[in-house]
Design a protein around this motif. Structure first.
Motif, PDB file in Angstrom:
ATOM      1  N   PRO A 193      21.995   4.309 -19.768  1.00  0.00           N
ATOM      2  CA  PRO A 193      20.617   3.796 -19.708  1.00  0.00           C
ATOM      3  C   PRO A 193      20.076   3.881 -18.279  1.00  0.00           C
ATOM      4  N   ASP A 194      18.746   3.952 -18.195  1.00  0.00           N
ATOM      5  CA  ASP A 194      18.123   4.086 -16.877  1.00  0.00           C
ATOM      6  C   ASP A 194      18.394   2.860 -16.004  1.00  0.00           C
ATOM      7  N   ALA A 195      18.545   1.700 -16.603  1.00  0.00           N
ATOM      8  CA  ALA A 195      18.722   0.484 -15.812  1.00  0.00           C
ATOM      9  C   ALA A 195      20.166   0.223 -15.429  1.00  0.00           C
ATOM     10  N   ALA A 196      21.114   1.088 -15.840  1.00  0.00           N
ATOM     11  CA  ALA A 196      22.522   0.847 -15.537  1.00  0.00           C
ATOM     12  C   ALA A 196      22.777   1.032 -14.046  1.00  0.00           C
ATOM     13  N   LYS A 200      29.322   3.623  -9.117  1.00  0.00           N
ATOM     14  CA  LYS A 200      28.043   2.989  -8.840  1.00  0.00           C
ATOM     15  C   LYS A 200      26.943   4.018  -8.964  1.00  0.00           C
ATOM     16  N   GLN A 201      25.827   3.647  -9.597  1.00  0.00           N
ATOM     17  CA  GLN A 201      24.722   4.557  -9.851  1.00  0.00           C
ATOM     18  C   GLN A 201      23.592   4.298  -8.863  1.00  0.00           C
ATOM     19  N   PRO A 202      22.884   5.347  -8.505  1.00  0.00           N
ATOM     20  CA  PRO A 202      21.713   5.138  -7.625  1.00  0.00           C
ATOM     21  C   PRO A 202      20.664   4.326  -8.363  1.00  0.00           C
ATOM     22  N   MET A 256      17.037   7.678 -20.619  1.00  0.00           N
ATOM     23  CA  MET A 256      18.460   7.869 -20.353  1.00  0.00           C
ATOM     24  C   MET A 256      18.628   8.690 -19.078  1.00  0.00           C
ATOM     25  N   LYS A 257      19.788   8.515 -18.449  1.00  0.00           N
ATOM     26  CA  LYS A 257      20.103   9.291 -17.259  1.00  0.00           C
ATOM     27  C   LYS A 257      21.572   9.665 -17.313  1.00  0.00           C
ATOM     28  N   LYS A 258      21.950  10.587 -16.420  1.00  0.00           N
ATOM     29  CA  LYS A 258      23.316  11.059 -16.346  1.00  0.00           C
ATOM     30  C   LYS A 258      24.056  10.291 -15.271  1.00  0.00           C
ATOM     31  N   CYS A 259      25.355  10.021 -15.538  1.00  0.00           N
ATOM     32  CA  CYS A 259      26.194   9.351 -14.555  1.00  0.00           C
ATOM     33  C   CYS A 259      26.351  10.255 -13.340  1.00  0.00           C
ATOM     34  N   ALA A 260      26.311   9.689 -12.157  1.00  0.00           N
ATOM     35  CA  ALA A 260      26.443  10.469 -10.935  1.00  0.00           C
ATOM     36  C   ALA A 260      27.846  10.997 -10.745  1.00  0.00           C
ATOM     37  N   SER A 261      28.821  10.495 -11.501  1.00  0.00           N
ATOM     38  CA  SER A 261      30.205  10.926 -11.309  1.00  0.00           C
ATOM     39  C   SER A 261      30.720  11.714 -12.504  1.00  0.00           C
ATOM     40  N   CYS A 262      30.575  11.136 -13.715  1.00  0.00           N
ATOM     41  CA  CYS A 262      31.147  11.790 -14.902  1.00  0.00           C
ATOM     42  C   CYS A 262      30.086  12.453 -15.774  1.00  0.00           C
TER      43      CYS A 262
END
Length: 494
Positions: free
Chosen positions: A12-15, A24-26, A1-7
């Motif tokens: 998920p890691d692949a999002a 948009k996620q890195p 899992m990862k954190k959203c860059a905005s909120c």
């Protein structure tokens, strides 16, 4: 899992985009295939390693134990004002519910023991590593205990762990072994399955022959039909002919008859003439003006063709009625031309019409009748040929023109050629239309002094062939009759 860059919400890691805020996620860092974890925190390699070591996965979901229910608080005693009969009935509280027992995980079925030296079972499903290539990417060649070697008869699979036991399916019903040996005989001889032949194909349902694709309708026949029977082929050409030849008749009316001693015009004949002498020039002007006007007005092609025919016949009939009906030797060829020209125009478009061929034949016979019927004990056509041979010099021109007209009429019988050939019908029709111009130019050349003739009598020298003169039919009238009657006849053939 990862954190959203905005909120900063879990994703998920692949999002690539946040499902909450849409940011948009890195891109996730590249992870070696087989080590990437799923959304539940597992990776394929870790699961395989734990299965080989015989221990359960590191993370197991905890069973759900609902919280125990607490007994409700006791009700207060009956107040003194309430009678015992109206006191509420107190029920004992229900016993607390305990969590349902969680069944122990069932171990997977163990793989059946493999006899040494024996071949694979009936339908062994080979294993594939977690990082094996898919069907779209070719895997590199590998070697191992389970791969075919240059001298191996069958692949010897490695005993899989209990969690990755192979799937066994029943063997196919039809299979042959060796040459007259069964599977038990082959094992007794230490040959495994012996020389196993490729399995016989199972009986298949009879394959129905696919019928050949039917070709589309033969469009060329429809095209040929449209060529043989066109629809309204002179819608534009009739209007153009009426406009152009109407202007030619108006030009013939306004061209001066003479220039010396004073200019004379046809309208002076209309103004100063007496009685019926005014009708011929007035007819030329009326036919020309009406042709131009009717060519511009909107109307159906058939109606325009009938009006054009009536105007042309009026321009031809008025001078004949004033001068007198000529003998049949002059009247029959005139009628033949009025029939032959429109029938040739019809034949050029309606190539399969029998009516056009019959009309062409009737017109040819009418044109040739005065030349073929004996007169004074001789055939005129033969006498014309003799004159062409015997007469000297320029006197041969008149019989040559007569023979030329007869030849055009005879060649018009090419209309009997089978369709889609036209027999050059339109060419012969226009030669007949412009024959008055050919005769007129020939006489001018024989007379000589063309410049003096033009300056002295412009009308007779330049435009007399348009409206016709003594013994000839005007080209403008033949055009109007030809295309007008062709439209009327063609409408009946559609």
């Amino acid at each position: 899992m990862k954190k959203c860059a905005s909120c900063t919400k879990d994703l998920p890691d692949a999002a690539l985009h946040c499902v909450f805020c849409g940011a948009k996620q890195p891109p996730a860092p590249a992870v070696q295939q087989g080590l990437a974890k799923t959304a539940f925190g597992y990776s394929a390699n870790e699961v395989l390693e734990q299965a080989r070591q015989g221990r359960p996965p590191a993370a197991q979901p905890a069973p759900y134990n609902p919280p125990p229910r607490t007994a409700p608080a006791p009700l207060p005693p009956n107040p003194p004002s309430m009678s015992p009969g109206l006191a509420p009935t107190l029920l004992p509280p229900p016993p607390p519910r305990s969590a349902p027992p969680v069944p122990a995980p069932m171990p997977p079925p163990a793989a059946p023991p493999q006899q040494p030296g024996a071949g694979p079972p009936g339908a062994y499903v080979p294993l594939s590593a977690a990082n094996a290539k898919t069907m779209f990417v070719q895997a590199p060649p590998q070697s191992g205990p389970g791969m075919l070697g240059p001298a191996a008869g069958y692949p010897q699979p490695v005993a899989p762990p209990s969690a990755m036991a192979p799937t066994l399916v029943p063997p196919p019903p039809q299979q042959t072994y060796g040459q007259g040996q069964g599977p038990m005989q082959g094992q007794a001889q230490g040959q495994g399955y012996g020389q196993m032949q490729p399995p016989m194909p199972a009986r298949q349902a009879p394959i129905m022959a696919i019928p050949a694709a039917q070709p589309p309708p033969y469009l060329s026949s429809q095209t040929a039909s449209r060529v043989i029977r066109p629809i309204d082929p002179w819608q534009d050409s009739l209007r153009a002919m009426m406009f152009l030849w109407g202007l030619a008749l108006i030009a013939a009316f306004v061209t001066p008859l003479a220039t010396s001693p004073s200019p004379q015009f046809l309208w002076t004949v209309v103004l100063d003439g007496a009685g019926t002498a005014r009708l011929p020039p007035l007819t030329i002007a009326a036919v020309g003006l009406l042709s131009v006007v009717l060519a511009v007005l909107p109307m159906s092609t058939a109606a325009r063709g009938l009006i054009a025919t009536v105007l042309a016949l009026a321009g031809i009939a008025v001078p004949i009625a004033l001068v007198g009906v000529p003998p049949w030797q002059g009247l029959v060829p005139l009628v033949g031309l009025l029939v032959l020209v429109p029938s040739l125009i019809v034949r050029s478009e309606y190539r399969g019409a029998m009516v056009a061929r019959l009309l062409v034949t009737a017109g040819v016979l009418a044109v040739l009748a005065p030349m073929l019927i004996p007169q004074n004990g001789a055939i005129p056509l033969v006498s014309t040929f003799k004159a062409l041979i015997d007469l000297p010099g320029s006197q041969k021109v008149a019989p040559a023109l007569t023979i030329g007209l007869a030849m055009i009429a005879v060649i018009s019988l090419l209309a009997w050629l089978p369709s889609p050939a036209t027999g050059a019908a339109k060419l012969w029709a226009w030669l007949l239309i412009l024959w008055s111009l050919v005769v007129h130019v020939t006489h001018l050349v024989l007379k000589g002094n063309i410049v003096d003739a033009i300056t002295g009598a412009p009308n007779e020298t330049l435009v007399s062939w348009v409206a016709g003169g003594a013994g000839t039919v005007g080209a403008a009238y033949l055009v109007l009759v030809g295309y007008g009657l062709a439209c009327a006849i063609g409408r009946q053939l559609e």
